[in-house]
Write a protein that holds these residues in place. Structure first.
Motif, PDB file in Angstrom:
ATOM      1  N   ALA A  44       1.089  -7.573   2.576  1.00  0.00           N
ATOM      2  CA  ALA A  44       0.995  -6.139   2.848  1.00  0.00           C
ATOM      3  C   ALA A  44       2.372  -5.602   3.199  1.00  0.00           C
ATOM      4  O   ALA A  44       3.114  -6.222   3.963  1.00  0.00           O
ATOM      5  CB  ALA A  44       0.026  -5.884   3.998  1.00  0.00           C
ATOM      6  N   VAL A  45       2.707  -4.464   2.642  1.00  0.00           N
ATOM      7  CA  VAL A  45       4.018  -3.854   2.895  1.00  0.00           C
ATOM      8  C   VAL A  45       3.913  -2.767   3.961  1.00  0.00           C
ATOM      9  O   VAL A  45       2.832  -2.237   4.242  1.00  0.00           O
ATOM     10  CB  VAL A  45       4.608  -3.226   1.612  1.00  0.00           C
ATOM     11  CG1 VAL A  45       4.836  -4.263   0.538  1.00  0.00           C
ATOM     12  CG2 VAL A  45       3.734  -2.076   1.116  1.00  0.00           C
ATOM     13  N   ASP A  46       5.055  -2.436   4.542  1.00  0.00           N
ATOM     14  CA  ASP A  46       5.272  -1.158   5.222  1.00  0.00           C
ATOM     15  C   ASP A  46       6.114  -0.322   4.269  1.00  0.00           C
ATOM     16  O   ASP A  46       7.256  -0.700   3.950  1.00  0.00           O
ATOM     17  CB  ASP A  46       6.044  -1.328   6.530  1.00  0.00           C
ATOM     18  CG  ASP A  46       5.265  -2.056   7.621  1.00  0.00           C
ATOM     19  OD1 ASP A  46       4.056  -2.285   7.435  1.00  0.00           O
ATOM     20  OD2 ASP A  46       5.882  -2.399   8.642  1.00  0.00           O
ATOM     21  N   LEU A  47       5.576   0.779   3.769  1.00  0.00           N
ATOM     22  CA  LEU A  47       6.374   1.656   2.916  1.00  0.00           C
ATOM     23  C   LEU A  47       7.590   2.188   3.679  1.00  0.00           C
ATOM     24  O   LEU A  47       7.586   2.240   4.914  1.00  0.00           O
ATOM     25  CB  LEU A  47       5.522   2.829   2.423  1.00  0.00           C
ATOM     26  CG  LEU A  47       4.352   2.485   1.501  1.00  0.00           C
ATOM     27  CD1 LEU A  47       3.536   3.738   1.218  1.00  0.00           C
ATOM     28  CD2 LEU A  47       4.839   1.857   0.197  1.00  0.00           C
ATOM     29  N   ARG A  48       8.610   2.589   2.937  1.00  0.00           N
ATOM     30  CA  ARG A  48       9.788   3.155   3.607  1.00  0.00           C
ATOM     31  C   ARG A  48       9.349   4.339   4.466  1.00  0.00           C
ATOM     32  O   ARG A  48       8.479   5.125   4.096  1.00  0.00           O
ATOM     33  CB  ARG A  48      10.879   3.547   2.621  1.00  0.00           C
ATOM     34  CG  ARG A  48      10.538   4.675   1.693  1.00  0.00           C
ATOM     35  CD  ARG A  48      11.788   5.237   0.996  1.00  0.00           C
ATOM     36  NE  ARG A  48      12.460   4.265   0.133  1.00  0.00           N
ATOM     37  CZ  ARG A  48      13.705   4.411  -0.317  1.00  0.00           C
ATOM     38  NH1 ARG A  48      14.412   5.489  -0.001  1.00  0.00           N
ATOM     39  NH2 ARG A  48      14.253   3.515  -1.116  1.00  0.00           N
ATOM     40  N   GLY A  49       9.962   4.442   5.648  1.00  0.00           N
ATOM     41  CA  GLY A  49       9.577   5.494   6.578  1.00  0.00           C
ATOM     42  C   GLY A  49       8.370   5.161   7.427  1.00  0.00           C
ATOM     43  O   GLY A  49       7.937   5.972   8.244  1.00  0.00           O
ATOM     44  N   HIS A  50       7.819   3.962   7.243  1.00  0.00           N
ATOM     45  CA  HIS A  50       6.624   3.533   7.968  1.00  0.00           C
ATOM     46  C   HIS A  50       6.881   2.167   8.606  1.00  0.00           C
ATOM     47  O   HIS A  50       7.614   1.341   8.053  1.00  0.00           O
ATOM     48  CB  HIS A  50       5.430   3.410   7.025  1.00  0.00           C
ATOM     49  CG  HIS A  50       5.025   4.686   6.363  1.00  0.00           C
ATOM     50  ND1 HIS A  50       5.737   5.243   5.316  1.00  0.00           N
ATOM     51  CD2 HIS A  50       3.967   5.507   6.587  1.00  0.00           C
ATOM     52  CE1 HIS A  50       5.120   6.362   4.931  1.00  0.00           C
ATOM     53  NE2 HIS A  50       4.053   6.545   5.683  1.00  0.00           N
TER      54      HIS A  50
END
Length: 231
Positions: A44-50
């Motif tokens: 699972a990723v953290d999108l940029r800005g998150h």
């Protein structure tokens, strides 16, 4: 941009999870382990800005480019929720998962004339626990607490960057890989007419009865059942 990732499981198959606006990988706290139990290595990723990912310029194309830079191509499964669904649809031709699931995807953002706009989403940055509970009465308390944490870690400029997309139709012309569109009941992003159009274009469309926009938090069991045959 290389994104922060979180992994569950050590299975031979790979599943990718892409969260929606304001969230991060913690939104998948139940989905990740459930897929790991089914033999997946879940990323699972953290999108940029998150979450723990970097900040910078924001746009759907940049979100998608980050996925391609961060995640392995050819995964068995990719699931994107809301903004994550839009982002996945812009990266799917490069990521080439065997199957894609778009969970209440942000393929139609209501115009300001319809009562919404990027500023509306940005205002959630300061939402209180009581406000989150009122908006999401079916969530477990753990999810409410996680939402408070992810809001604190979120750059609300990501929402403001989506302004040009409000009021536009972002429905894909056709699925790039076998694709399921999983919808809330009702979905404020995908109307019944748009759902029918997606079915005509070759997407499988399933409604999770009674679930709100964040289906996997609103009705975890219903979310998993609706994935039968796709996971």
């Amino acid at each position: 941009m290389l994104l922060h990732t979180h992994t569950w499981g050590e299975g031979d198959r790979i599943a990718l999870l892409i969260h929606g606006i304001m969230a991060d990988h913690r939104t998948w706290r139940r989905v990740g382990p459930a897929l790991a139990e089914r033999g997946y290595r879940v990323i699972a990723v953290d999108l940029r800005g998150h979450g723990e990912s970097g900040r910078g310029e924001y746009s759907p194309q940049l979100f998608a480019d980050d996925l391609v830079e961060t995640l392995p191509a050819g995964a068995e499964l990719a699931i994107g929720h809301s903004l994550g669904g839009l982002t996945l649809s812009l990266a799917v031709d490069r990521l080439k998962p065997l199957r894609a699931v778009f969970s209440d995807p942000a393929w139609h953002l209501a115009s300001s004339e319809e009562g919404f706009g990027p500023e509306t989403f940005a205002q959630f940055k300061t939402a209180s626990k009581e406000e989150i509970q009122a908006m999401n009465p079916r969530w477990e308390e753990a999810d409410v607490d996680i939402e408070l944490e992810t809001l604190a870690a979120w750059d609300e400029s990501t929402a403001l960057s989506l302004g040009p997309l409000f009021g536009t139709d972002l429905l894909p012309a056709a699925p790039v890989v076998p694709s399921l569109v999983q919808l809330a009941d009702p979905s404020f992003l995908i109307s019944a007419e748009r759902a029918a159009l997606l079915a005509d274009r070759g997407f499988e469309v399933r409604l999770v009865a009674g679930a709100g926009h964040t289906i996997h938090r609103d009705d975890f069991e219903g979310f998993m059942v609706s994935l039968n045959g796709w996971i």
